[in-house]
Scaffold this motif. Sequence first.
Motif, PDB file in Angstrom:
ATOM      1  N   ALA A 133       0.820  -1.210   0.000  1.00 38.72           N
ATOM      2  CA  ALA A 133       0.000   0.000   0.000  1.00 38.72           C
ATOM      3  C   ALA A 133       0.857   1.266   0.000  1.00 38.72           C
ATOM      4  N   GLY A 134       2.169   1.108   0.098  1.00 33.82           N
ATOM      5  CA  GLY A 134       3.065   2.258   0.091  1.00 33.82           C
ATOM      6  C   GLY A 134       3.261   2.910   1.443  1.00 33.82           C
ATOM      7  N   ALA A 135       2.757   2.271   2.514  1.00 26.56           N
ATOM      8  CA  ALA A 135       2.847   2.863   3.845  1.00 26.56           C
ATOM      9  C   ALA A 135       4.239   2.754   4.453  1.00 26.56           C
ATOM     10  N   THR A 136       4.986   1.737   4.076  1.00 27.82           N
ATOM     11  CA  THR A 136       6.343   1.575   4.597  1.00 27.82           C
ATOM     12  C   THR A 136       7.281   1.258   3.433  1.00 27.82           C
ATOM     13  N   PRO A 137       8.500   1.762   3.483  1.00 32.71           N
ATOM     14  CA  PRO A 137       9.439   1.526   2.379  1.00 32.71           C
ATOM     15  C   PRO A 137       9.965   0.094   2.381  1.00 32.71           C
ATOM     16  N   SER A 138      10.314  -0.385   1.197  1.00 38.82           N
ATOM     17  CA  SER A 138      10.822  -1.741   1.063  1.00 38.82           C
ATOM     18  C   SER A 138      11.746  -1.810  -0.145  1.00 38.82           C
ATOM     19  N   TRP A 139      12.765  -2.619  -0.052  1.00 38.03           N
ATOM     20  CA  TRP A 139      13.654  -2.789  -1.201  1.00 38.03           C
ATOM     21  C   TRP A 139      12.955  -3.611  -2.270  1.00 38.03           C
ATOM     22  N   THR A 140      13.382  -3.405  -3.505  1.00 34.62           N
ATOM     23  CA  THR A 140      12.716  -4.063  -4.630  1.00 34.62           C
ATOM     24  C   THR A 140      13.688  -4.655  -5.639  1.00 34.62           C
ATOM     25  N   SER A 141      14.990  -4.628  -5.334  1.00 39.40           N
ATOM     26  CA  SER A 141      15.951  -5.039  -6.341  1.00 39.40           C
ATOM     27  C   SER A 141      17.255  -5.502  -5.707  1.00 39.40           C
ATOM     28  N   PHE A 142      17.935  -6.383  -6.403  1.00 42.52           N
ATOM     29  CA  PHE A 142      19.280  -6.816  -6.025  1.00 42.52           C
ATOM     30  C   PHE A 142      20.207  -5.608  -5.895  1.00 42.52           C
ATOM     31  N   SER A 143      20.000  -4.612  -6.744  1.00 44.49           N
ATOM     32  CA  SER A 143      20.854  -3.419  -6.731  1.00 44.49           C
ATOM     33  C   SER A 143      20.615  -2.549  -5.497  1.00 44.49           C
ATOM     34  N   ASP A 144      19.604  -2.859  -4.692  1.00 40.32           N
ATOM     35  CA  ASP A 144      19.334  -2.111  -3.460  1.00 40.32           C
ATOM     36  C   ASP A 144      20.223  -2.541  -2.294  1.00 40.32           C
ATOM     37  N   ILE A 145      21.026  -3.595  -2.471  1.00 37.89           N
ATOM     38  CA  ILE A 145      21.921  -4.035  -1.401  1.00 37.89           C
ATOM     39  C   ILE A 145      22.822  -2.868  -1.007  1.00 37.89           C
ATOM     40  N   GLY A 146      22.899  -2.617   0.301  1.00 43.22           N
ATOM     41  CA  GLY A 146      23.686  -1.509   0.826  1.00 43.22           C
ATOM     42  C   GLY A 146      22.850  -0.279   1.142  1.00 43.22           C
ATOM     43  N   GLU A 147      21.648  -0.200   0.581  1.00 46.22           N
ATOM     44  CA  GLU A 147      20.745   0.927   0.847  1.00 46.22           C
ATOM     45  C   GLU A 147      19.961   0.665   2.132  1.00 46.22           C
ATOM     46  N   SER A 148      19.399   1.729   2.705  1.00 40.51           N
ATOM     47  CA  SER A 148      18.595   1.613   3.925  1.00 40.51           C
ATOM     48  C   SER A 148      17.117   1.778   3.614  1.00 40.51           C
ATOM     49  N   PHE A 149      16.311   0.969   4.284  1.00 44.76           N
ATOM     50  CA  PHE A 149      14.861   0.997   4.118  1.00 44.76           C
ATOM     51  C   PHE A 149      14.243   0.888   5.495  1.00 44.76           C
ATOM     52  N   GLY A 150      13.480   1.895   5.877  1.00 46.95           N
ATOM     53  CA  GLY A 150      12.863   1.884   7.193  1.00 46.95           C
ATOM     54  C   GLY A 150      13.880   1.810   8.314  1.00 46.95           C
ATOM     55  N   GLY A 151      15.067   2.398   8.099  1.00 46.78           N
ATOM     56  CA  GLY A 151      16.102   2.427   9.115  1.00 46.78           C
ATOM     57  C   GLY A 151      16.994   1.196   9.146  1.00 46.78           C
ATOM     58  N   GLU A 152      16.752   0.232   8.258  1.00 48.08           N
ATOM     59  CA  GLU A 152      17.600  -0.963   8.210  1.00 48.08           C
ATOM     60  C   GLU A 152      18.291  -1.059   6.866  1.00 48.08           C
ATOM     61  N   GLN A 153      19.579  -1.354   6.928  1.00 44.63           N
ATOM     62  CA  GLN A 153      20.350  -1.517   5.698  1.00 44.63           C
ATOM     63  C   GLN A 153      20.143  -2.921   5.141  1.00 44.63           C
ATOM     64  N   LEU A 154      19.899  -2.994   3.833  1.00 41.12           N
ATOM     65  CA  LEU A 154      19.768  -4.287   3.175  1.00 41.12           C
ATOM     66  C   LEU A 154      21.161  -4.866   2.977  1.00 41.12           C
ATOM     67  N   THR A 155      21.405  -6.005   3.604  1.00 43.19           N
ATOM     68  CA  THR A 155      22.700  -6.674   3.468  1.00 43.19           C
ATOM     69  C   THR A 155      22.605  -7.755   2.392  1.00 43.19           C
ATOM     70  N   GLU A 156      23.745  -8.186   1.925  1.00 43.64           N
ATOM     71  CA  GLU A 156      23.773  -9.271   0.945  1.00 43.64           C
ATOM     72  C   GLU A 156      23.174 -10.542   1.543  1.00 43.64           C
ATOM     73  N   ALA A 157      23.430 -10.784   2.816  1.00 45.97           N
ATOM     74  CA  ALA A 157      22.891 -11.975   3.483  1.00 45.97           C
ATOM     75  C   ALA A 157      21.362 -11.913   3.569  1.00 45.97           C
ATOM     76  N   ALA A 158      20.827 -10.755   3.909  1.00 47.02           N
ATOM     77  CA  ALA A 158      19.369 -10.616   3.996  1.00 47.02           C
ATOM     78  C   ALA A 158      18.733 -10.777   2.619  1.00 47.02           C
TER      79      ALA A 158
END
Length: 156
Positions: free
Chosen positions: A15-40
């Motif tokens: 619904a767009g209420a909370t941010p979320s990663w959508t791509s492999f290229s998002d690794i290293g970026e932060s979403f909702g205060g958490e960084q997307l790691t390669e492991a995640a």
Amino acid sequence: MTQYRITKHSPEQRAGATPSWTSFSDIGESFGGEQLTEAAYAETEEGYLSAIRQFAAVQGVTALKVDGLEMYPESSWWQRVSEGDSLSLYEAIELSRSILHEDFVWCRLFAGSEFFVHFGYDFYMYVGVSNPAEGIVASIRRAGLYVDEFESPYAT
């Protein structure tokens, strides 16, 4: 045929209420205060690939055909796969991994009228099965993905 939409996105994220990663290229970026790691990322990706394996196993599928192939020369699959090719389940899983990685390749995969896998944008995947598989749906949900009965927008 029963069709499912599988996604990592919660209803709030959809619904767009909370941010979320959508791509492999998002690794290293932060979403909702958490960084997307390669492991995640890898854990989530494995959930998608496991879903394909589980649905295929219940349907008795050991090979999938390539349909609607879109590929660019930059793809690691360039000249290895062609429209209409029959791939072992292992090869189809590896091709699915490349699609999720946005490796310049996209296609639909199917096994007759028994089974299909379609990939949408932003980590949406659609699976069609000839026999409903509620046990698998529960297993996929336990792995942290969301599953709904939903008709694939990529059906031909």
